[in-house]
Design an enzyme around this catalytic site. Structure first.
Site, PDB file in Angstrom:
ATOM      1  N   CYS A 138       0.739  -1.194  -0.006  1.00 36.34           N
ATOM      2  CA  CYS A 138      -0.206   0.043   0.242  1.00 36.34           C
ATOM      3  C   CYS A 138       0.852   1.383  -0.035  1.00 36.34           C
ATOM      4  O   CYS A 138       0.510   2.272  -0.062  1.00 36.34           O
ATOM      5  CB  CYS A 138      -0.869   0.169   1.421  1.00 36.34           C
ATOM      6  SG  CYS A 138      -2.163  -1.429   0.962  1.00 36.34           S
ATOM      7  N   CYS A 141       0.113  10.212   7.770  1.00 38.44           N
ATOM      8  CA  CYS A 141       1.518   9.620   8.034  1.00 38.44           C
ATOM      9  C   CYS A 141       1.555   9.582   9.571  1.00 38.44           C
ATOM     10  O   CYS A 141       1.819   8.868  10.430  1.00 38.44           O
ATOM     11  CB  CYS A 141       2.456  10.481   7.530  1.00 38.44           C
ATOM     12  SG  CYS A 141       2.527  10.454   5.800  1.00 38.44           S
TER      13      CYS A 141
END
Length: 274
Positions: A35, A106
């Protein structure tokens, strides 16, 4: 081009604790190489007082992923597991003087790796929200449980925000309708998530939301309910409904929340009813 802060650049080019912790007794793995983002967080925890003595990471991803992982280790070294568990993805982003909206996933990955490592230390396995039919985004393997956690933790209210925080829908876009349906269902079942994303940037927003979430079952048991309206300048505004609205115990309910918040944040917080 996205505008990265100087701290993001610094933690990307000079990452802290980007190494294997040889004596790690807590490991959290999140993401997937397929991914595009993967993170392994390794902790060495003192078994006597559960203080994090060392933290290291290995990240496969973009500069923001590396910077977020580096910032996370700096935030948690020296803290107890109980203290580290309260670190949010927003605090990781704030530590870096902000992340571009498109890179907030993130910081979410860092928070999830931390929770996975703490669970690993305690011999637990995090609940797997992925059930048959619950997969929302096939491109990035994001399920409804992942989206729910991001929405509730960050006050997300739009498709674009969900994409930025989870990457779901950032590929072929065919899942956008599924994301919107899931988002609508999540918001309908959690009326406290009504504030715009900008409000969530208050440094105490996450702690306030978590505290209210913990207290709501007790309030609902008495026939009332409480939802978060706003957090600004150490003032928390809540909406009271049901038996809590205008009852003789309203002041006690607000004082109860206020006390819990001051214990949690370590500073004075005023709670008022909308």
């Amino acid at each position: 081009m996205w505008n990265y802060s100087e701290k993001v650049k610094d933690h990307f080019f000079n990452p802290r604790n980007a190494r294997v912790v040889d004596e790690a007794n807590a490991i959290g793995d999140v993401g997937s190489l397929s991914c595009g983002d993967a993170l392994r967080l390794m902790l060495r925890v003192d078994p006597e007082n559960e203080t994090i003595l060392e933290a290291g990471f290995q990240t496969f991803g973009c500069g923001s992923a590396i910077a977020s992982s580096s910032a996370l280790t700096e935030l948690i070294i020296g803290r107890t597991l109980a203290e580290a568990e309260l670190v949010t993805n927003q605090q990781i982003a704030d530590y870096l003087d902000g992340l571009p909206p498109q890179k907030m996933h993130c910081s979410v990955m860092g928070q999830e790796a931390l929770h996975a490592a703490i669970a690993n230390y305690r011999g637990l396995t995090l609940d797997d929200d992925h059930e048959e039919g619950a997969l929302i985004c096939k491109c990035f393997g994001v399920d409804e449980g992942h989206i729910r956690r991001a929405v509730l933790s960050n006050g997300l209210t739009t498709l674009e925000e969900v994409i930025n925080y989870t990457k779901a829908g950032g590929g072929c876009t065919s899942c956008h309708e599924k994301i919107e349906l899931a988002l609508a269902a999540i918001l309908a079942s959690a009326p406290e998530v009504t504030a715009p994303l900008s409000t969530a940037k208050d440094p105490h927003w996450q702690e306030v939301m978590e505290t209210i979430t913990e207290l709501r079952p007790h309030i609902q048991a008495d026939g009332g309910d409480m939802s978060l309206v706003n957090v600004a300048n150490h003032t928390v505004t809540v909406s009271l409904t049901g038996s809590c609205s205008g009852c003789m115990m309203t002041d006690m309910t607000l004082a109860w929340l206020q006390q819990k918040l001051m214990e949690r944040t370590g500073c004075y917080m005023e709670v008022v009813a909308a």
